[in-house]
Enzyme design. Structure first.
Site, PDB file in Angstrom:
ATOM      1  N   GLU A 175       0.802  -1.190   0.081  1.00 45.35           N
ATOM      2  CA  GLU A 175       0.082   0.238   0.067  1.00 45.35           C
ATOM      3  C   GLU A 175       0.557   1.426  -0.085  1.00 45.35           C
ATOM      4  O   GLU A 175       0.636   2.158   0.905  1.00 45.35           O
ATOM      5  CB  GLU A 175      -1.127  -0.078   1.162  1.00 45.35           C
ATOM      6  CG  GLU A 175      -1.701  -1.348   1.075  1.00 45.35           C
ATOM      7  CD  GLU A 175      -2.907  -1.326   2.123  1.00 45.35           C
ATOM      8  OE1 GLU A 175      -2.807  -0.736   3.215  1.00 45.35           O
ATOM      9  OE2 GLU A 175      -3.643  -2.283   2.171  1.00 45.35           O
ATOM     10  N   ASN A 216       2.364  -4.669  -3.330  1.00 47.47           N
ATOM     11  CA  ASN A 216       1.145  -5.233  -3.233  1.00 47.47           C
ATOM     12  C   ASN A 216       0.018  -4.015  -2.795  1.00 47.47           C
ATOM     13  O   ASN A 216       0.266  -3.052  -2.005  1.00 47.47           O
ATOM     14  CB  ASN A 216       0.946  -6.093  -2.013  1.00 47.47           C
ATOM     15  CG  ASN A 216      -0.387  -6.860  -1.819  1.00 47.47           C
ATOM     16  OD1 ASN A 216      -0.798  -7.654  -2.688  1.00 47.47           O
ATOM     17  ND2 ASN A 216      -0.747  -7.192  -0.779  1.00 47.47           N
ATOM     18  N   HIS A 252      -9.988  -6.329  -2.867  1.00 44.72           N
ATOM     19  CA  HIS A 252     -10.823  -6.231  -1.849  1.00 44.72           C
ATOM     20  C   HIS A 252     -12.016  -5.559  -2.686  1.00 44.72           C
ATOM     21  O   HIS A 252     -12.183  -4.418  -2.920  1.00 44.72           O
ATOM     22  CB  HIS A 252     -10.711  -5.380  -0.904  1.00 44.72           C
ATOM     23  CG  HIS A 252      -9.549  -6.214   0.114  1.00 44.72           C
ATOM     24  ND1 HIS A 252      -9.764  -7.157   0.762  1.00 44.72           N
ATOM     25  CD2 HIS A 252      -8.250  -5.952   0.176  1.00 44.72           C
ATOM     26  CE1 HIS A 252      -8.777  -7.716   1.412  1.00 44.72           C
ATOM     27  NE2 HIS A 252      -7.817  -6.897   1.153  1.00 44.72           N
ATOM     28  N   GLU A 281      -5.452 -11.028  -2.019  1.00 47.40           N
ATOM     29  CA  GLU A 281      -6.584 -10.687  -0.818  1.00 47.40           C
ATOM     30  C   GLU A 281      -8.109 -10.686  -1.235  1.00 47.40           C
ATOM     31  O   GLU A 281      -8.862  -9.788  -0.814  1.00 47.40           O
ATOM     32  CB  GLU A 281      -6.048  -9.462  -0.073  1.00 47.40           C
ATOM     33  CG  GLU A 281      -4.857  -9.473   0.268  1.00 47.40           C
ATOM     34  CD  GLU A 281      -4.234  -8.408   1.262  1.00 47.40           C
ATOM     35  OE1 GLU A 281      -5.179  -7.632   1.601  1.00 47.40           O
ATOM     36  OE2 GLU A 281      -2.969  -7.909   1.488  1.00 47.40           O
ATOM     37  N   ASP A 283     -11.634 -10.600  -1.701  1.00 45.86           N
ATOM     38  CA  ASP A 283     -13.127 -10.701  -1.108  1.00 45.86           C
ATOM     39  C   ASP A 283     -13.880 -10.017  -2.050  1.00 45.86           C
ATOM     40  O   ASP A 283     -13.625  -9.171  -2.682  1.00 45.86           O
ATOM     41  CB  ASP A 283     -13.160 -10.545   0.314  1.00 45.86           C
ATOM     42  CG  ASP A 283     -12.445  -9.454   1.155  1.00 45.86           C
ATOM     43  OD1 ASP A 283     -12.187  -8.475   0.169  1.00 45.86           O
ATOM     44  OD2 ASP A 283     -12.020  -9.614   2.240  1.00 45.86           O
TER      45      ASP A 283
HETATM   46  C1  XIL Z   1      -6.400  -7.135   7.925  1.00 46.40           C
HETATM   47  C2  XIL Z   1      -6.769  -8.290   8.631  1.00 46.40           C
HETATM   48  O1  XIL Z   1      -7.272  -9.285   8.107  1.00 46.40           O
HETATM   49  C3  XIL Z   1      -7.365  -8.147   9.965  1.00 46.40           C
HETATM   50  O2  XIL Z   1      -7.457  -9.362  10.920  1.00 46.40           O
HETATM   51  C4  XIL Z   1      -6.647  -6.983  10.884  1.00 46.40           C
HETATM   52  O3  XIL Z   1      -7.312  -6.645  11.915  1.00 46.40           O
HETATM   53  C5  XIL Z   1      -6.390  -5.636   9.836  1.00 46.40           C
HETATM   54  O4  XIL Z   1      -5.530  -6.054   8.438  1.00 46.40           O
HETATM   55  N1  XIL Z   1      -5.091  -5.117   3.305  1.00 46.40           N
HETATM   56  C6  XIL Z   1      -3.919  -5.940   3.876  1.00 46.40           C
HETATM   57  C7  XIL Z   1      -4.325  -6.763   4.876  1.00 46.40           C
HETATM   58  O5  XIL Z   1      -3.088  -5.941   3.296  1.00 46.40           O
HETATM   59  O6  XIL Z   1      -2.947  -7.043   5.800  1.00 46.40           O
HETATM   60  C8  XIL Z   1      -5.331  -6.378   5.858  1.00 46.40           C
HETATM   61  O7  XIL Z   1      -5.668  -7.392   6.734  1.00 46.40           O
HETATM   62  C9  XIL Z   1      -6.596  -6.130   5.092  1.00 46.40           C
HETATM   63  C10 XIL Z   1      -6.293  -5.230   4.096  1.00 46.40           C
END
Ligand code: XIL
Length: 361
Positions: A175, A216, A252, A281, A283
């Site tokens: 990020e 990422n 996401h 990641e 979802d």
């Molecule tokens: C999230 C985790 O899933 C949670 O358990 C934690 O509280 C916060 O972080 N982007 C990312 C991940 O790169 O590391 C994050 O994970 C979600 C968003």
């Protein structure tokens, strides 16, 4: 307790075997194949897993997980059987691995790596440099550039060296950009300037020359200012010979913001730079309550994302940000939203799961 359970299981297994034997005899009499292959398929469980299906395309199919969830045996069983890659959701982040300056704690990360080893799964390491979930000792004071460089180098190299040979790919920097493609004003950027990214990659590479090193981020699935910034940076880094091997698209997604229709083209332009890509990641959240209609749309998005990855040779795999709504991070962070994953809170597969299977077939 354990031995009586074992005995019960054995008895059950034996009577099942007897049943299977009787069934086989009937099938043989009826001229149906019951050879070793059919029996092996049966023993493995009838359907190929998402990982099996992905492997036929030379891809992995993974899930994030988190240590507290590993006491949930049904959860853990599916995690171990359906996926061939896992990412620790939290336990390799800076707050977890270096809770006090110079004092490293690998216990939780090791637990995930050990689980992955037992299940023959690859591990994506997540993450070395990120502005979030940093330990207090790092954020609560000012650092000079040379102090912070030394702190960053030591953190990266100690963590990567510890996991050397056990991590398939690292999210080295997470990020780094804002939505408009400018650098995010993190402690690292403010103190070290943009060169911290190349440095981080070089340090990680020294510590494990075989690990694939990724940048990422989220909201980089479509072509736009943010993914353009990564494309520009990746091109520069490659031209300078900096060890960068992949670009991770968190993916996401949220139904209310629309599907990133340029995903496939976007993956392709990173491939043309000589980079692997991965959906890291995944979802697809929605405003609650979930309806049949929303779940159907979600399934379409999961299918489309998977097809986009399969269409681009260097898109190496897909990772869900955990696989069941039981352990999704969404409800805690986006109040009123959820139902983002392909399995529901009772570990029942949702339409999205069947859409994934179709896309992978
Ligand atoms: C999230 C985790 O899933 C949670 O358990 C934690 O509280 C916060 O972080 N982007 C990312 C991940 O790169 O590391 C994050 O994970 C979600 C968003």
């Amino acid at each position: 307790m354990r031995s009586s359970t074992t005995t019960r299981t054995r008895t059950r297994t034996r009577s099942r075997l007897r049943l299977a034997g009787a069934l086989a005899a009937v099938l043989v009499a009826a001229g149906v194949a019951t050879g070793p292959v059919a029996q092996a398929d049966e023993r493995r469980g009838k359907e190929p897993t998402l990982a099996d299906l992905a492997q036929r395309h030379g891809r992995y199919f993974g899930s994030a997980t988190d240590n507290p969830e590993l006491t949930d045996e049904p959860y853990k069983a599916l995690l171990g059987s359906e996926f061939d890659q896992i990412t620790p959701g939290n336990s390799m982040k800076w707050y977890a691995t270096e809770p006090r300056q110079g004092v490293f704690d690998f216990s939780k990360g090791d637990e995930i790596v050990e689980l992955a080893r037992a299940n023959h799964q690859k591990v994506r390491g997540h993450t070395l440099v990120w502005h979030s979930q940093l330990p207090g000792w790092l954020t609560s004071r000012e650092w000079t550039a040379s102090e912070l460089r030394a702190v960053l180098k030591k953190h990266i190299q100690t963590v990567v060296r510890h996991y050397r040979g056990k991590i398939y790919a690292w999210d080295v920097v997470n990020e780094a950009f804002n939505e408009d493609g400018t650098y995010r004003e993190t402690i690292f950027y403010r103190t070290l300037g943009p060169g911290y990214i190349a440095d981080a990659l070089r340090w990680a590479h020294q510590a494990d020359p075989r690990a694939k090193l990724y940048l990422n981020d989220y909201n980089v699935e479509a072509i736009g200012p943010k993914s353009d910034a990564y494309h520009r940076l990746a091109k520069e880094l490659k031209a300078q010979g900096v060890p960068l091997h992949g670009f991770g698209l968190q993916a996401h997604l949220a139904l209310q913001y629309g599907y990133p229709a340029t995903l496939e083209d976007n993956l392709r332009r990173f491939a043309r730079l000589g980079l692997d890509t991965a959906l890291t990641e995944v979802d697809v959240r929605m405003p609650l309550p979930a309806t049949e209609e929303k779940l159907a749309q979600q399934a379409d998005w999961y299918r489309e994302m998977t097809e986009a990855c399969l269409a681009v040779r260097r898109c190496v795999g897909i990772t869900l940000w955990d696989y069941t709504d039981r352990y999704s991070w969404i409800p805690a962070v986006f109040p009123g939203e959820g139902a983002a994953l392909p399995w529901d809170e009772d570990l029942r597969p949702k339409p999205a799961y069947f859409a994934l299977r179709e896309a992978l077939k």
